[in-house]
Design a protein around this motif. Structure first.
Motif, PDB file in Angstrom:
ATOM      1  N   HIS A 197       0.622  -0.945  -0.079  1.00 17.67           N
ATOM      2  CA  HIS A 197      -0.080  -0.022  -0.077  1.00 17.67           C
ATOM      3  C   HIS A 197       0.733   1.133   0.164  1.00 17.67           C
ATOM      4  N   ALA A 198       1.909   1.267   0.802  1.00 14.55           N
ATOM      5  CA  ALA A 198       2.773   2.426   0.752  1.00 14.55           C
ATOM      6  C   ALA A 198       3.498   2.557  -0.368  1.00 14.55           C
ATOM      7  N   ALA A 199       3.910   1.568  -1.350  1.00 11.85           N
ATOM      8  CA  ALA A 199       4.456   1.972  -2.252  1.00 11.85           C
ATOM      9  C   ALA A 199       3.672   2.708  -3.370  1.00 11.85           C
ATOM     10  N   ARG A 200       2.389   1.961  -3.299  1.00  8.31           N
ATOM     11  CA  ARG A 200       1.479   2.796  -4.186  1.00  8.31           C
ATOM     12  C   ARG A 200       0.953   3.997  -3.921  1.00  8.31           C
ATOM     13  N   ASP A 201       0.777   4.287  -2.718  1.00  5.34           N
ATOM     14  CA  ASP A 201       0.477   5.493  -1.933  1.00  5.34           C
ATOM     15  C   ASP A 201       1.186   6.829  -2.259  1.00  5.34           C
ATOM     16  N   MET A 202       2.614   6.487  -2.203  1.00  5.71           N
ATOM     17  CA  MET A 202       3.457   7.513  -2.312  1.00  5.71           C
ATOM     18  C   MET A 202       3.603   8.282  -3.574  1.00  5.71           C
ATOM     19  N   LEU A 203       3.226   7.388  -4.744  1.00  3.34           N
ATOM     20  CA  LEU A 203       3.252   8.068  -6.108  1.00  3.34           C
ATOM     21  C   LEU A 203       1.922   8.717  -6.557  1.00  3.34           C
ATOM     22  N   LYS A 204       0.995   8.605  -5.669  1.00  7.48           N
ATOM     23  CA  LYS A 204      -0.288   9.369  -6.076  1.00  7.48           C
ATOM     24  C   LYS A 204      -0.261  10.781  -5.924  1.00  7.48           C
ATOM     25  N   GLY A 205       0.544  11.517  -4.857  1.00  5.55           N
ATOM     26  CA  GLY A 205       0.400  12.777  -4.504  1.00  5.55           C
ATOM     27  C   GLY A 205      -0.717  13.206  -3.755  1.00  5.55           C
ATOM     28  N   THR A 206      -1.223  11.978  -2.874  1.00 10.09           N
ATOM     29  CA  THR A 206      -2.250  12.226  -1.793  1.00 10.09           C
ATOM     30  C   THR A 206      -1.633  12.761  -0.402  1.00 10.09           C
ATOM     31  N   GLU A 207      -2.641  13.010   0.241  1.00 12.64           N
ATOM     32  CA  GLU A 207      -2.207  13.696   1.779  1.00 12.64           C
ATOM     33  C   GLU A 207      -1.290  12.623   2.436  1.00 12.64           C
ATOM     34  N   THR A 208      -1.264  11.469   2.134  1.00 15.37           N
ATOM     35  CA  THR A 208      -0.413  10.519   2.844  1.00 15.37           C
ATOM     36  C   THR A 208       0.708  10.179   2.509  1.00 15.37           C
TER      37      THR A 208
END
Length: 491
Positions: A197-208
């Motif tokens: 999840h973290a690997a996907r999330d960090m590339l999305k430009g989200t708040e997290t």
């Protein structure tokens, strides 16, 4: 080319923006199109509007309305990545970072912030850092990794094979690359849902995204400290012990960039290939008829759907010109892989087959071309092959138009790929294929025959136990997917 006066500086000047009534009016400061938010849900369409309005190089706005150039032309992108005397990956040179336009909490900071890695280095420092990464990659046991890819695939399929239904994105494509990369790095115990999840999330430009990046860096720094004290034969230990003598921060940062780039690119490549196999009758017909080889199929996918759509930023080291635009010193530019791959000057017919043509931008180019692209190809080849062997009757479990995509400035990937198949029993990961595959003398990364099995560790917790292989089940009568599998092995 004639220099054009438009610049990213002074974009609030109304004279530089479109007049009221123009479709682009009010999109952002200066009338520039945004690459985020509601106006950019379909970034591919935005790129084509920018191409129509501005040509091969277009002004646009990143998150929080940070001005940047988007390089849309294939030739212009290649010129930029191959001319390090004019364009740099050292983001510290970017005026928007120097003057505070890009704030410390900018959602893309994990991507754009300067780090002590080869991606942001130049000259001798780039050679030192890039050389260490390349040298460590050269020590990877290719045959052993292929076996691990197969075992990891079997473990993942075992989790859903009895259900008769699955999501091949959330249950397969997003997990297989991370399981393999954790094994390569020497941290199989770290493979779990959280790191995926973290690997996907960090590339999305989200708040997290910033928090996700911090979690991954913490994992990799702890790994670096462990391997510095107790080196083994994995990629991490090789990187630490390279003659370039990287410090702990440099090691952890390079592990991060290799992990994220390899993981994200391969997860998208897997999903794209599986989607095309399940939805495109023309593509499937070429496979069944033997008109397309495995490398050609992969390259076609890399032309049509590059795993990364952009890389940012490049920075102009001096005042220059690109695509008829005046680029000022310190301006940021986006390497446009997706829009460059569909540049009408190189692909006037997007339906034309690109077999044999490897000039796509999927792996960038020049000094910063992706050094680990063969790892991704291997994961896709072995993983898709093993999946189709286990589930030869797999079919899409929705209408094609119901498939949903999620796009960010970095990439575009499937949200899910629902499939159905006849329920299958779980299989011992050491079981050989249900039918023999002839010997073909493949290259190290070519997947065309099963390799001898030497151990049966779980991807997340290797052991040394040897498990006897059960008697293979009789092979079913060849059908379209069996013919596809045979094609995939080069038969």
């Amino acid at each position: 080319m004639t220099p054009e006066s438009h610049s990213l500086t002074g974009t609030d000047d109304p004279s530089l923006g479109p007049p009221p009534g123009c479709p682009a009016y009010g999109k952002g400061p200066g009338g520039l199109r945004r690459l985020y938010g509601p106006e950019a849900e379909d970034l591919g369409a935005v790129y084509e509007k920018l191409r129509a309005e501005h040509g091969a190089v277009a002004p646009a706005l990143l998150h929080e309305d940070v001005p940047i150039w988007v390089v849309l032309g294939h030739g212009e992108n290649m010129h930029m990545v191959r001319t390090p005397s004019q364009y740099s990956r050292d983001t510290r040179l970017w005026t928007a970072l120097q003057d505070g336009t890009v704030k410390p909490d900018h959602p893309l900071m994990p991507i754009i912030a300067w780090q002590p890695i080869c991606c942001h280095a130049e000259g001798d420092e780039h050679l030192r850092l890039r050389g260490a990464v390349t040298s460590a990659m050269s020590t990877i046991d290719h045959r052993g990794i292929r076996r691990h890819i197969n075992r990891a695939t079997q473990h993942l399929v075992n989790k859903f094979c009895e259900e008769g239904r699955a999501d091949l994105v959330g249950q397969f494509a997003e997990h297989l690359p991370m399981a393999v990369m954790c094994e390569i790095f020497g941290m199989p115990d770290e493979y779990n849902d959280r790191i995926v999840h973290a690997a996907r999330d960090m590339l999305k430009g989200t708040e997290t995204a910033i928090a996700s990046n911090a979690y991954i860096m913490d994992v990799l720094m702890r790994l670096t400290v462990r391997r510095r004290a107790e080196p083994k034969g994995d990629f991490t230990s090789r990187l630490i012990n390279d003659p370039a003598q990287l410090n702990d921060e440099e090691v952890a940062q390079h592990l991060r960039v290799v992990l994220i780039v390899a993981y994200e690119a391969t997860a998208n490549l897997l999903a794209n290939v599986l989607r095309v196999v399940l939805t495109d009758p023309g593509f499937r017909a070429q496979l069944n008829g033997g008109q397309m080889t495995v490398p050609q199929a992969v390259e076609q996918s890399l032309w049509d759907e590059p795993p990364f759509s952009t890389i940012l930023p490049y920075v102009a080291k001096q005042e220059t010109e690109l695509g008829g635009r005046r680029i000022r010193k310190g301006d940021g530019l986006i390497l446009g892989m997706e829009p460059g791959n569909v540049d009408p000057r190189v692909r006037p017919d997007l339906k034309a087959n690109m077999q044999g043509n490897r000039s796509h931008l999927a792996f960038s180019g020049g000094p910063h071309e992706c050094p680990g692209q063969d790892i991704g190809r291997a994961i896709a080849d072995v993983g898709v092959d093993a999946l189709l062997t286990r589930l030869p009757d797999v079919q899409l479990d929705c209408e094609e138009h119901e498939l949903r995509w999620r796009a960010s400035i970095s990439n575009r990937h499937l949200v899910e790929l629902p499939v159905r198949f006849a329920p299958k029993p779980q299989q011992d990961v050491m079981a050989r294929p249900a039918y023999a595959v002839p010997s073909q003398n493949p290259s190290d990364w070519q997947v065309s025959r099963p390799q001898p099995q030497t151990a049966a560790p779980e991807p997340a917790a290797p052991t040394t136990a040897q498990t006897p292989a059960p008697t293979p089940e009789p092979a079913p009568r060849p059908g379209v997917f069996r013919r596809l599998q045979r094609w995939w092995r080069g038969m």
